[in-house]
Design an enzyme around this catalytic site. Structure first.
Site, PDB file in Angstrom:
ATOM      1  N   GLY A   1      -1.661   1.131  13.992  1.00 40.38           N
ATOM      2  CA  GLY A   1      -2.357  -0.145  14.094  1.00 40.38           C
ATOM      3  C   GLY A   1      -1.417  -1.320  13.853  1.00 40.38           C
ATOM      4  N   GLU A   2      -0.446  -1.115  12.954  1.00 38.69           N
ATOM      5  CA  GLU A   2       0.501  -2.198  12.639  1.00 38.69           C
ATOM      6  C   GLU A   2       1.341  -2.547  13.871  1.00 38.69           C
ATOM      7  OE1 GLU A   2       3.980  -2.859   9.399  1.00 38.69           O
ATOM      8  OE2 GLU A   2       2.455  -1.403   8.864  1.00 38.69           O
TER       9      GLU A   2
ATOM     10  N   SER B   1      -7.892  -1.026   6.162  1.00 35.97           N
ATOM     11  CA  SER B   1      -7.688  -0.392   7.470  1.00 35.97           C
ATOM     12  C   SER B   1      -8.665   0.769   7.690  1.00 35.97           C
ATOM     13  CB  SER B   1      -6.245   0.096   7.614  1.00 35.97           C
ATOM     14  OG  SER B   1      -5.959   1.001   6.576  1.00 35.97           O
ATOM     15  N   HIS B   2      -9.312   1.241   6.632  1.00 38.81           N
ATOM     16  CA  HIS B   2     -10.274   2.333   6.795  1.00 38.81           C
ATOM     17  C   HIS B   2     -11.671   1.944   6.327  1.00 38.81           C
ATOM     18  CE1 HIS B   2      -6.485   4.467   7.333  1.00 38.81           C
ATOM     19  NE2 HIS B   2      -7.187   5.173   8.192  1.00 38.81           N
TER      20      HIS B   2
ATOM     21  N   THR C   1       0.613  10.551  13.615  1.00 36.86           N
ATOM     22  CA  THR C   1       1.125   9.850  12.431  1.00 36.86           C
ATOM     23  C   THR C   1       0.832  10.693  11.181  1.00 36.86           C
ATOM     24  OG1 THR C   1      -0.906   8.539  12.479  1.00 36.86           O
ATOM     25  CG2 THR C   1       1.059   7.524  13.395  1.00 36.86           C
TER      26      THR C   1
ATOM     27  N   HIS D   1     -11.268  13.352  12.148  1.00 33.11           N
ATOM     28  CA  HIS D   1     -10.857  12.647  10.929  1.00 33.11           C
ATOM     29  C   HIS D   1     -10.412  11.243  11.307  1.00 33.11           C
ATOM     30  CE1 HIS D   1      -9.621  11.876   6.928  1.00 33.11           C
ATOM     31  NE2 HIS D   1      -9.906  13.103   6.549  1.00 33.11           N
TER      32      HIS D   1
ATOM     33  N   ARG E   1       4.738   1.258 -10.755  1.00 30.47           N
ATOM     34  CA  ARG E   1       3.314   1.596 -10.835  1.00 30.47           C
ATOM     35  C   ARG E   1       3.111   2.950 -10.183  1.00 30.47           C
ATOM     36  NH1 ARG E   1       0.411   1.468  -6.033  1.00 30.47           N
ATOM     37  NH2 ARG E   1       0.984  -0.010  -4.410  1.00 30.47           N
ATOM     38  N   LEU E   2       1.979   3.553 -10.442  1.00 29.16           N
ATOM     39  CA  LEU E   2       1.708   4.851  -9.830  1.00 29.16           C
ATOM     40  C   LEU E   2       0.999   4.660  -8.494  1.00 29.16           C
ATOM     41  CD1 LEU E   2       0.469   6.963 -12.874  1.00 29.16           C
ATOM     42  CD2 LEU E   2       2.750   6.924 -11.835  1.00 29.16           C
ATOM     43  N   PRO E   3       1.217   5.558  -7.540  1.00 29.18           N
ATOM     44  CA  PRO E   3       0.437   5.523  -6.311  1.00 29.18           C
ATOM     45  C   PRO E   3      -1.051   5.636  -6.640  1.00 29.18           C
ATOM     46  CG  PRO E   3       2.260   7.081  -6.129  1.00 29.18           C
ATOM     47  CD  PRO E   3       2.204   6.674  -7.566  1.00 29.18           C
TER      48      PRO E   3
ATOM     49  N   ARG F   1     -13.399   0.201  10.843  1.00 31.65           N
ATOM     50  CA  ARG F   1     -13.551   1.448  11.605  1.00 31.65           C
ATOM     51  C   ARG F   1     -14.954   1.632  12.181  1.00 31.65           C
ATOM     52  NH1 ARG F   1      -8.702   4.701  12.140  1.00 31.65           N
ATOM     53  NH2 ARG F   1      -7.301   3.254  11.117  1.00 31.65           N
TER      54      ARG F   1
ATOM     55  N   ARG G   1      -5.337   0.518  -5.518  1.00 33.68           N
ATOM     56  CA  ARG G   1      -6.754   0.716  -5.204  1.00 33.68           C
ATOM     57  C   ARG G   1      -7.608   0.623  -6.469  1.00 33.68           C
ATOM     58  NH1 ARG G   1      -8.319   5.048  -4.172  1.00 33.68           N
ATOM     59  NH2 ARG G   1      -6.522   6.401  -4.300  1.00 33.68           N
TER      60      ARG G   1
HETATM   61  P1  NDP Z   1       0.935   3.049   2.671  1.00 35.46           P
HETATM   62  O1  NDP Z   1       2.362   3.036   3.088  1.00 35.46           O
HETATM   63  O2  NDP Z   1       0.205   1.760   2.620  1.00 35.46           O
HETATM   64  O3  NDP Z   1       0.798   3.697   1.211  1.00 35.46           O
HETATM   65  C1  NDP Z   1       1.203   5.029   0.995  1.00 35.46           C
HETATM   66  C2  NDP Z   1       1.024   5.426  -0.452  1.00 35.46           C
HETATM   67  O4  NDP Z   1       2.049   4.802  -1.225  1.00 35.46           O
HETATM   68  C3  NDP Z   1      -0.293   4.994  -1.070  1.00 35.46           C
HETATM   69  O5  NDP Z   1      -0.801   6.057  -1.830  1.00 35.46           O
HETATM   70  C4  NDP Z   1       0.087   3.792  -1.953  1.00 35.46           C
HETATM   71  O6  NDP Z   1      -0.757   3.667  -3.086  1.00 35.46           O
HETATM   72  C5  NDP Z   1       1.481   4.190  -2.374  1.00 35.46           C
HETATM   73  N1  NDP Z   1       2.308   3.036  -2.711  1.00 35.46           N
HETATM   74  C6  NDP Z   1       2.521   1.922  -1.971  1.00 35.46           C
HETATM   75  N2  NDP Z   1       3.356   1.087  -2.617  1.00 35.46           N
HETATM   76  C7  NDP Z   1       3.684   1.693  -3.795  1.00 35.46           C
HETATM   77  C8  NDP Z   1       4.514   1.335  -4.900  1.00 35.46           C
HETATM   78  N3  NDP Z   1       5.173   0.186  -4.926  1.00 35.46           N
HETATM   79  N4  NDP Z   1       4.593   2.188  -5.914  1.00 35.46           N
HETATM   80  C9  NDP Z   1       3.918   3.364  -5.917  1.00 35.46           C
HETATM   81  N5  NDP Z   1       3.120   3.763  -4.902  1.00 35.46           N
HETATM   82  C10 NDP Z   1       3.013   2.932  -3.849  1.00 35.46           C
HETATM   83  O7  NDP Z   1       0.101   4.087   3.563  1.00 35.46           O
HETATM   84  P2  NDP Z   1       0.284   4.480   5.101  1.00 35.46           P
HETATM   85  O8  NDP Z   1       0.384   3.227   5.906  1.00 35.46           O
HETATM   86  O9  NDP Z   1       1.361   5.481   5.241  1.00 35.46           O
HETATM   87  O10 NDP Z   1      -1.127   5.190   5.398  1.00 35.46           O
HETATM   88  C11 NDP Z   1      -2.314   4.419   5.304  1.00 35.46           C
HETATM   89  C12 NDP Z   1      -3.528   5.275   5.405  1.00 35.46           C
HETATM   90  O11 NDP Z   1      -3.735   5.709   6.740  1.00 35.46           O
HETATM   91  C13 NDP Z   1      -3.565   6.527   4.559  1.00 35.46           C
HETATM   92  O12 NDP Z   1      -4.742   6.457   3.773  1.00 35.46           O
HETATM   93  C14 NDP Z   1      -3.643   7.670   5.553  1.00 35.46           C
HETATM   94  O13 NDP Z   1      -4.445   8.778   5.127  1.00 35.46           O
HETATM   95  C15 NDP Z   1      -4.306   6.999   6.727  1.00 35.46           C
HETATM   96  N6  NDP Z   1      -4.039   7.680   7.990  1.00 35.46           N
HETATM   97  C16 NDP Z   1      -5.030   8.449   8.540  1.00 35.46           C
HETATM   98  C17 NDP Z   1      -4.828   9.122   9.733  1.00 35.46           C
HETATM   99  C18 NDP Z   1      -5.889  10.005  10.299  1.00 35.46           C
HETATM  100  O14 NDP Z   1      -5.669  10.591  11.337  1.00 35.46           O
HETATM  101  N7  NDP Z   1      -7.043  10.142   9.669  1.00 35.46           N
HETATM  102  C19 NDP Z   1      -3.553   8.986  10.464  1.00 35.46           C
HETATM  103  C20 NDP Z   1      -2.554   8.212   9.765  1.00 35.46           C
HETATM  104  C21 NDP Z   1      -2.813   7.557   8.583  1.00 35.46           C
HETATM  105  P3  NDP Z   1      -1.813   2.422  -3.188  1.00 35.46           P
HETATM  106  O15 NDP Z   1      -2.950   2.776  -2.269  1.00 35.46           O
HETATM  107  O16 NDP Z   1      -2.200   2.377  -4.622  1.00 35.46           O
HETATM  108  O17 NDP Z   1      -1.068   1.196  -2.743  1.00 35.46           O
END
Ligand code: NDP
Length: 332
Positions: free
Chosen positions: A186-187, A46-47, A159, A119, A300-302, A51, A306
């Protein structure tokens, strides 16, 4: 959907060509292209190249400065204040993050307040630049209002994402990076386009009633995750990336900056030197916690997803929709 496979070098070249054609200078193009490249490399689609059109369109229209030269306006105590020159945030990060890291290492904790930047990316890249240097870090930015307050129906918050990172010597850092809405905007837009329902809890219609109809949510408001708890996070992010650093609240961004795509605003980034706060054992202590957490099956860890993608894409390349590939080729 047909897809096109690109090597990571091709991703970078494509992004650079599109940004250059839009009018970005070499410094700006490199910083922005590398941010999309990092997202593609990590499977954060998504990024990634998705974009490119938004970045290029904002530069072409003059909304974003593709020749931005962000400057450090002041450095007092543990605070660095930067002027983003109306460029994209990754350009400010090139100067700001090294200064922030150096200050955090001497002070224990330091803050980087960036004003007037757009941003349009995820937050983990800047956080990871700091965890790579052994620092814990947090980042906050806000965006135009799409999300309601707990108990409300009006769009008052963006958001509003936040990220937190913790360095892990010899291992990928733990970084969570999440929006404060239940779903990404976006979703909801894709659900509306494709005629699908939005997830339960994604938003409310104009009447304030919870709904899974994405069109009703788009004309109503998205909901924060976790009801009042997520709303409190969205509120905190609004204050930290807005009034605290002399920047706009989400509501003010909405008044001054209409339309989709990159929005004007600012960013707050904090860095902490673990050894200065918790002593030489701080990171090893954190590792003992991670070990305990990861001993449970299914955990798993956040940031782990990635990191797993990153181990594959240098060899395998990345797949992007062919329509997206062609759209970006037309920008070059
Ligand atoms: P997600 O809900 O996809 O993920 C949120 C976090 O949770 C991630 O760090 C992810 O790590 C972690 N995670 C997900 N599943 C698990 C799990 N099972 N166990 C442990 N950790 C987990 O993200 P969002 O949809 O909330 O956001 C997506 C992106 O959009 C972000 O990068 C955010 O910065 C960006 N964004 C930017 C904006 C802007 O204005 N610039 C505005 C809004 C959002 P992992 O990546 O490893 O899955």
């Amino acid at each position: 959907m047909t897809e096109t496979r690109l090597t990571l070098d091709e991703v970078m070249d494509l992004a650079l060509a599109a940004l250059g054609a839009a009018g970005a200078d070499v410094t700006n193009a490199n910083a922005i292209a590398r941010t999309m490249w990092r997202a593609e490399r990590d499977g954060a689609k998504s990024h990634g190249l998705f974009r490119a059109a938004g970045y290029c369109g904002a530069i072409r229209s003059g909304k974003a400065n593709g020749r931005a030269a962000p400057t450090i306006a002041s450095q007092e105590g543990a605070v660095i204040r930067m002027e983003g020159d109306n460029g994209f945030a990754p350009v400010a990060h090139m100067t700001g993050l090294p200064a922030l890291a150096a200050l955090a290492k001497t002070q224990g904790v330091a803050a980087l307040a960036i004003r007037r930047c757009l941003h349009y990316a995820a937050l983990w890249p800047e956080v990871e630049t700091l965890t790579d240097q052994g620092l814990a870090a947090m980042a906050f930015t806000s965006s135009p209002p799409y999300v309601h307050m707990a108990g409300g129906r009006k769009r008052v918050f963006g958001t509003n994402p936040m990220a937190f990172g913790w360095p892990r010597p010899g291992k990928p850092p733990m970084i969570f990076d999440q929006a404060s809405s239940l779903t990404a905007r976006g979703e909801v837009m894709i659900a509306a386009r494709d005629g699908h329902e939005a997830p339960q809890g994604a938003g409310v219609g104009p009447d304030g009633a919870p709904t899974t109809d994405p069109k009703a949510i788009l004309s109503g408001a998205q909901s924060p995750f976790g009801d009042y708890k997520g709303a409190a996070i969205a509120l905190m992010v609004d204050l930290l990336a807005g009034p605290l650093i002399g920047e706009l609240t989400s509501l003010e961004t909405g008044e001054q900056d209409v339309g989709e795509g990159p929005s004007i605003g600012g960013q707050l980034i904090l860095a902490f030197a673990p050894e200065r706060l918790g002593g030489a054992d701080a990171l090893a202590h954190g590792e003992r916690l991670f070990e305990e957490l990861l001993s449970e099956p299914g955990v798993r860890l956040p940031g782990g997803r990635r990191a797993a993608e990153r181990s594959k894409t240098p060899e395998e390349g990345v797949l992007i929709p062919t329509s997206l590939y062609e759209e970006i080729r037309e920008l070059t």
